[in-house]
Design an enzyme around this catalytic site. Sequence first.
Site, mmCIF file in Angstrom:
data_model
loop_
_atom_site.group_PDB
_atom_site.id
_atom_site.type_symbol
_atom_site.label_atom_id
_atom_site.label_comp_id
_atom_site.label_asym_id
_atom_site.label_seq_id
_atom_site.Cartn_x
_atom_site.Cartn_y
_atom_site.Cartn_z
ATOM 1 C CB SER A 117 9.704 -50.253 -12.869
ATOM 2 O OG SER A 117 9.931 -49.857 -11.546
ATOM 3 C CE LYS A 173 12.575 -51.418 -10.822
ATOM 4 N NZ LYS A 173 11.461 -51.605 -9.884
ATOM 5 C CE1 TYR A 202 7.750 -54.012 -9.689
ATOM 6 C CE2 TYR A 202 6.179 -52.511 -10.657
ATOM 7 C CZ TYR A 202 7.476 -52.915 -10.451
ATOM 8 O OH TYR A 202 8.499 -52.214 -11.033
ATOM 9 C CE1 TYR A 227 16.082 -49.546 -9.666
ATOM 10 C CE2 TYR A 227 16.020 -47.691 -8.163
ATOM 11 C CZ TYR A 227 15.383 -48.723 -8.810
ATOM 12 O OH TYR A 227 14.039 -48.925 -8.631
ATOM 13 C CB VAL A 237 6.139 -44.966 -10.471
ATOM 14 C CG1 VAL A 237 5.730 -46.093 -9.557
ATOM 15 C CG2 VAL A 237 7.626 -44.684 -10.386
HETATM 16 O O1 DON Z 1 12.874 -46.906 -7.447
HETATM 17 C C1 DON Z 1 11.750 -46.482 -7.645
HETATM 18 O O2 DON Z 1 10.894 -46.462 -6.771
HETATM 19 C C2 DON Z 1 11.416 -45.973 -9.029
HETATM 20 N N1 DON Z 1 12.566 -45.429 -9.649
HETATM 21 C C3 DON Z 1 10.897 -47.080 -9.902
HETATM 22 C C4 DON Z 1 9.666 -47.752 -9.345
HETATM 23 C C5 DON Z 1 8.673 -48.116 -10.376
HETATM 24 O O3 DON Z 1 8.651 -47.622 -11.463
HETATM 25 C C6 DON Z 1 7.640 -49.076 -9.942
HETATM 26 N N2 DON Z 1 6.730 -49.354 -11.037
HETATM 27 N N3 DON Z 1 5.614 -49.320 -11.236
#
Ligand code: DON
Length: 317
Positions: free
Chosen positions: A64, A67, A240, A188, A258
Amino acid sequence: MKNIDVVLKEALEYSRKYIDKGNVATYIPELAKVDKNMLGASIVTVEGKRYHIGDCQHEFTMQSISKTIALIYALEHIGSKIVFSKVGMEPSGDPFNSMAKLETKDKYPSNPFINAGAITVAGLIADKYEFEDYLAFTRRLCGRDSIEVDENVYKSESETGMLNRSMAFFMKNNGIIETDVEKTLEFYFKMCSVKVNTDDLSNYASILSYGGVEPKSGIRLIDKEVLIVTKSLMATCGMYDGSGEFAIRVGMPAKSGVGGGIIASAENKMGISVFGPALDVQGNSIGGYHFLEYLSKELGLHYFSGELAQKYRKKVI
Ligand code: DON
């Protein structure tokens, strides 16, 4: 300011203790393979000085954190009017992968950092630009030309990301996503799978801290207005449903992923990146979070530390 090398050592020792309380992400099978005990960090100051500690050379996927780069890219190339006609500017208060609010209110994702919002932004970019164009911008911000997509993580996420896929189709149905859904998701998943180390990310974070200019080259890489929007959203939504507590305990615009990375931007001081794949319940690196908290306290990095006010007072008295 205290000696940064000393504080980094202390922060590593302090934050290691929390690793046991966290777990690596398992919903992306490839991420579950990583050693949860790793911990490392890098700093680039606005004077261009670099500091490192622990597992700072280990490569992990941005997840993320990407993003923020996608948002910058979209704001600069597509424009804020279009971007914010598709995503909101408010913290959702929900987990990063929630789609609950897509069914209520105006059906728009609350902000560009929750998955639904970032998928929408990815769709806007994928409609007009090649992934390679975006990747080149990521490489430039990180200051390393050899940055690539981790194909194993990309495949793993693409094969198992059914929740993201459902969200994307749901938003396509509601007219929020207009680009082809598979094309949107490919972009994405790829941006999330870009492989970096903390040294790379601290270069990017230092640009965020230095008004959009890269300290080592003096070159502006991010537009001033775009920077304000991005950092404001990092401060309010970057961690978040943990963003409020993080603001109190750490006090820096930040973004987690993550994969275990977090970037944090200490205004006019330094860019910081930490890596520790053991995550807390909100999906934020648990070691990284405590590392940043320690650093913020010891180096006076909290945005409300009152440091500038104290300096100003000394001048006027
Ligand atoms: O789409 C997802 O779930 C992961 N590629 C990214 C989510 C993420 O990194 C949330 N962050 N803490």
